[in-house]
Write a protein that holds these residues in place. Structure first.
Motif, PDB file in Angstrom:
ATOM      1  N   PHE A 152       0.826  -1.207   0.000  1.00  0.00           N
ATOM      2  CA  PHE A 152       0.000   0.000   0.000  1.00  0.00           C
ATOM      3  C   PHE A 152       0.860   1.256   0.000  1.00  0.00           C
ATOM      4  N   LYS A 153       2.182   1.104   0.211  1.00  0.00           N
ATOM      5  CA  LYS A 153       3.145   2.217   0.254  1.00  0.00           C
ATOM      6  C   LYS A 153       2.873   3.193   1.388  1.00  0.00           C
ATOM      7  N   PHE A 154       2.393   2.658   2.510  1.00  0.00           N
ATOM      8  CA  PHE A 154       2.254   3.498   3.699  1.00  0.00           C
ATOM      9  C   PHE A 154       3.624   3.546   4.376  1.00  0.00           C
ATOM     10  N   HIS A 155       4.472   4.449   3.876  1.00  0.00           N
ATOM     11  CA  HIS A 155       5.858   4.543   4.320  1.00  0.00           C
ATOM     12  C   HIS A 155       6.072   5.782   5.172  1.00  0.00           C
ATOM     13  N   LYS A 156       7.027   5.700   6.076  1.00  0.00           N
ATOM     14  CA  LYS A 156       7.343   6.807   6.961  1.00  0.00           C
ATOM     15  C   LYS A 156       8.853   6.994   7.039  1.00  0.00           C
ATOM     16  N   LEU A 157       9.309   8.252   7.156  1.00  0.00           N
ATOM     17  CA  LEU A 157      10.704   8.513   7.499  1.00  0.00           C
ATOM     18  C   LEU A 157      10.789   8.588   9.009  1.00  0.00           C
ATOM     19  N   VAL A 158      11.662   7.774   9.591  1.00  0.00           N
ATOM     20  CA  VAL A 158      11.805   7.704  11.044  1.00  0.00           C
ATOM     21  C   VAL A 158      13.128   8.357  11.423  1.00  0.00           C
ATOM     22  N   PHE A 159      13.070   9.461  12.154  1.00  0.00           N
ATOM     23  CA  PHE A 159      14.260  10.227  12.528  1.00  0.00           C
ATOM     24  C   PHE A 159      14.642   9.948  13.984  1.00  0.00           C
ATOM     25  N   GLY A 160      15.950   9.775  14.200  1.00  0.00           N
ATOM     26  CA  GLY A 160      16.465   9.721  15.564  1.00  0.00           C
ATOM     27  C   GLY A 160      16.329   8.393  16.259  1.00  0.00           C
ATOM     28  N   SER A 161      16.054   7.317  15.527  1.00  0.00           N
ATOM     29  CA  SER A 161      15.937   5.998  16.133  1.00  0.00           C
ATOM     30  C   SER A 161      17.286   5.284  16.082  1.00  0.00           C
ATOM     31  N   ARG A 162      17.628   4.585  17.142  1.00  0.00           N
ATOM     32  CA  ARG A 162      18.912   3.857  17.191  1.00  0.00           C
ATOM     33  C   ARG A 162      18.861   2.545  16.423  1.00  0.00           C
ATOM     34  N   LYS A 163      17.664   2.022  16.229  1.00  0.00           N
ATOM     35  CA  LYS A 163      17.532   0.766  15.485  1.00  0.00           C
ATOM     36  C   LYS A 163      16.256   0.784  14.671  1.00  0.00           C
ATOM     37  N   VAL A 164      16.214  -0.066  13.679  1.00  0.00           N
ATOM     38  CA  VAL A 164      15.063  -0.138  12.774  1.00  0.00           C
ATOM     39  C   VAL A 164      13.919  -0.895  13.451  1.00  0.00           C
ATOM     40  N   GLN A 165      12.727  -0.343  13.333  1.00  0.00           N
ATOM     41  CA  GLN A 165      11.522  -1.026  13.791  1.00  0.00           C
ATOM     42  C   GLN A 165      10.930  -1.770  12.592  1.00  0.00           C
ATOM     43  N   HIS A 166      11.040  -3.100  12.600  1.00  0.00           N
ATOM     44  CA  HIS A 166      10.657  -3.873  11.413  1.00  0.00           C
ATOM     45  C   HIS A 166       9.169  -4.222  11.347  1.00  0.00           C
ATOM     46  N   TYR A 210      22.911  16.794  13.270  1.00  0.00           N
ATOM     47  CA  TYR A 210      21.567  16.330  13.597  1.00  0.00           C
ATOM     48  C   TYR A 210      20.859  17.218  14.612  1.00  0.00           C
ATOM     49  N   GLU A 211      21.556  17.645  15.654  1.00  0.00           N
ATOM     50  CA  GLU A 211      20.888  18.456  16.667  1.00  0.00           C
ATOM     51  C   GLU A 211      20.359  19.761  16.077  1.00  0.00           C
ATOM     52  N   ASP A 212      21.118  20.361  15.148  1.00  0.00           N
ATOM     53  CA  ASP A 212      20.630  21.574  14.486  1.00  0.00           C
ATOM     54  C   ASP A 212      19.455  21.260  13.570  1.00  0.00           C
ATOM     55  N   LEU A 213      19.571  20.155  12.822  1.00  0.00           N
ATOM     56  CA  LEU A 213      18.478  19.758  11.928  1.00  0.00           C
ATOM     57  C   LEU A 213      17.214  19.438  12.712  1.00  0.00           C
ATOM     58  N   LYS A 214      17.371  18.717  13.792  1.00  0.00           N
ATOM     59  CA  LYS A 214      16.219  18.349  14.619  1.00  0.00           C
ATOM     60  C   LYS A 214      15.502  19.594  15.132  1.00  0.00           C
ATOM     61  N   LYS A 215      16.260  20.551  15.644  1.00  0.00           N
ATOM     62  CA  LYS A 215      15.665  21.782  16.156  1.00  0.00           C
ATOM     63  C   LYS A 215      14.926  22.539  15.055  1.00  0.00           C
ATOM     64  N   THR A 216      15.539  22.611  13.867  1.00  0.00           N
ATOM     65  CA  THR A 216      14.917  23.350  12.763  1.00  0.00           C
ATOM     66  C   THR A 216      13.690  22.624  12.230  1.00  0.00           C
ATOM     67  N   LEU A 217      13.800  21.310  12.028  1.00  0.00           N
ATOM     68  CA  LEU A 217      12.679  20.554  11.463  1.00  0.00           C
ATOM     69  C   LEU A 217      11.477  20.530  12.391  1.00  0.00           C
TER      70      LEU A 217
END
Length: 400
Positions: A125-139, A244-251
């Protein structure tokens, strides 16, 4: 005859196995989705309140693929991350992150620029998400998420295991509808445009229901050697660096805008490079009292202000800027600028809220669960799983 029987048994086994996967991954709470509540309040949220002109804008791409290692026979990109990064930087990008499917990719040459982000989702169905800041992949992922509750459960689960998430390419997600966009919550960023339309009406459906999110436009790049799909979507962030910390704050603050960019040169890469270094940009943007405004570096054919119901609230023709006073009863407004060559600029939405009660229009309360329906639904799923599992075992059990 025995060969035909064997092939039939294998096909039946594969079908049963797929059904088992669909059922097992379909386990979910059943939510009582809240009634849509449009933004309201005496104040207007300004995503550009932190704009620092001394920092300027940095061009960024967040939905990017590269060649990955592992057992998969087919790669989603024929080139490694270093090559893809070099192509994009030659076209004017300052920040490139790699979001391969279900894999966290290391930055090709500078660990200080590492951004842990991956594209999550196996569903056709292509229900895809970008996951930011995770230490491991949630499968874990629902293979056939038919119910809105399955989508919400996935958003909630990923949100708890990450810093924030982006909902990818809604135009290409099977099952997206106005009703569903008005129900779902739990994401921070909506991916815009994705090659199909400049309207982004699905974003307005969600915003109109009180689900605030920022917007990013990305190439979803798989083939950096193909001119027609490279450097045609991008974002400009008011951030001091690509760390990343700058990107996270801005995003999470919203001080950025997104763009659709033409395929300059149509195969002439030198023309493409030159034109990409001469894009129009936002000179000023913000809020004065109840008036939102934007000033551009070049004259646009038109600048449109959109609000709830995807209505056009105001428009400026053949202009370098626009100003619009947001009425008390209007829940939100966002601006889009259309340029003669096909370039488009999208801003983040300004929305009403009560500054004395909350920091922003984002609503973090979880959707309520209907526990009775949750128990009944999952019992049915478990019963069907057990039945199919029994058929699977019986199919391959040796006869005495």
């Amino acid at each position: 005859m025995k060969l035909i029987q064997l092939l039939g048994k294998i096909l039946a086994g594969l079908l049963l196995f797929v059904l088992l996967l669909v059922l097992v991954t379909g386990i979910s709470p059943v939510y009582r989705f809240r009634t849509p509540q449009p933004f309201s309040g005496p104040d207007i949220f300004n995503p550009y309140a932190s704009l620092d002109t001394s920092v300027g804008w940095k061009r960024a791409l967040f939905h990017t693929h590269s060649r990955v290692s592992g057992p998969w026979p087919v790669n989603e990109c024929p080139y490694d991350a270093a090559y893809t990064d070099s192509v994009l930087r030659s076209l004017g990008y300052d920040i490139v992150t790699f979001s391969n499917h279900n894999e966290i990719t290391l930055h090709p040459y500078d660990s200080s620029l590492q951004v842990n982000v991956y594209e999550q989702g196996y569903s056709p169905f292509k229900f895809h998400k970008l996951v930011f800041g995770s230490r491991k992949v949630q499968h874990w992922d629902p293979l056939l998420p038919i119910m809105a509750s399955q989508w919400q459960f996935e958003l909630d689960r990923l949100d708890k295991a990450s810093d924030f998430i982006q909902w990818n390419h809604p135009y290409r997600t099977v099952g997206v509808s106005r009703s569903r966009m008005e129900k779902l919550s739990g994401y921070d960023i909506m991916e815009l445009d994705t090659h199909i339309s400049t309207e982004n009406e699905y974003w307005d459906w969600a915003l109109g229901a009180g689900h605030y999110s920022f917007g990013l436009a990305n190439d979803d790049l798989h083939h950096p050697e193909r001119h027609w799909c490279t450097a045609i979507r991008c974002n400009f962030l008011n951030t001091p660096s690509g760390r990343y910390e700058d990107l996270k704050k801005t995003l999470l603050g919203g001080c950025y805008y997104s763009m659709r960019v033409p395929d300059y040169g149509e195969g002439d890469w030198e023309v493409k490079r030159q034109k990409n270094l001469q894009l129009p940009f936002v000179k000023a943007i913000g809020l004065e009292g109840n008036t939102i405004y934007m000033e551009l570096s070049q004259k646009a054919d038109s600048i449109r202000v959109n609000g709830a119901e995807h209505r056009t609230l105001a428009m400026a023709i053949d202009s370098c800027g626009i100003r619009y006073a947001l009425p008390e009863g209007e829940p939100f407004a966002r601006m889009t600028a259309f340029f003669p060559d096909g370039t488009v600029i999208y801003t983040n939405p300004f929305a009403r809220y009560d500054a004395s009660a909350q920091d922003s229009p984002f609503k973090r309360e979880p959707q309520p669960v209907n526990w009775l329906l949750t128990v009944l639904y999952n019992l049915v799923v478990l019963a069907l799983t057990a039945g199919i599992g029994f058929l699977f075992v019986r199919l391959f059990r040796k006869k005495k």
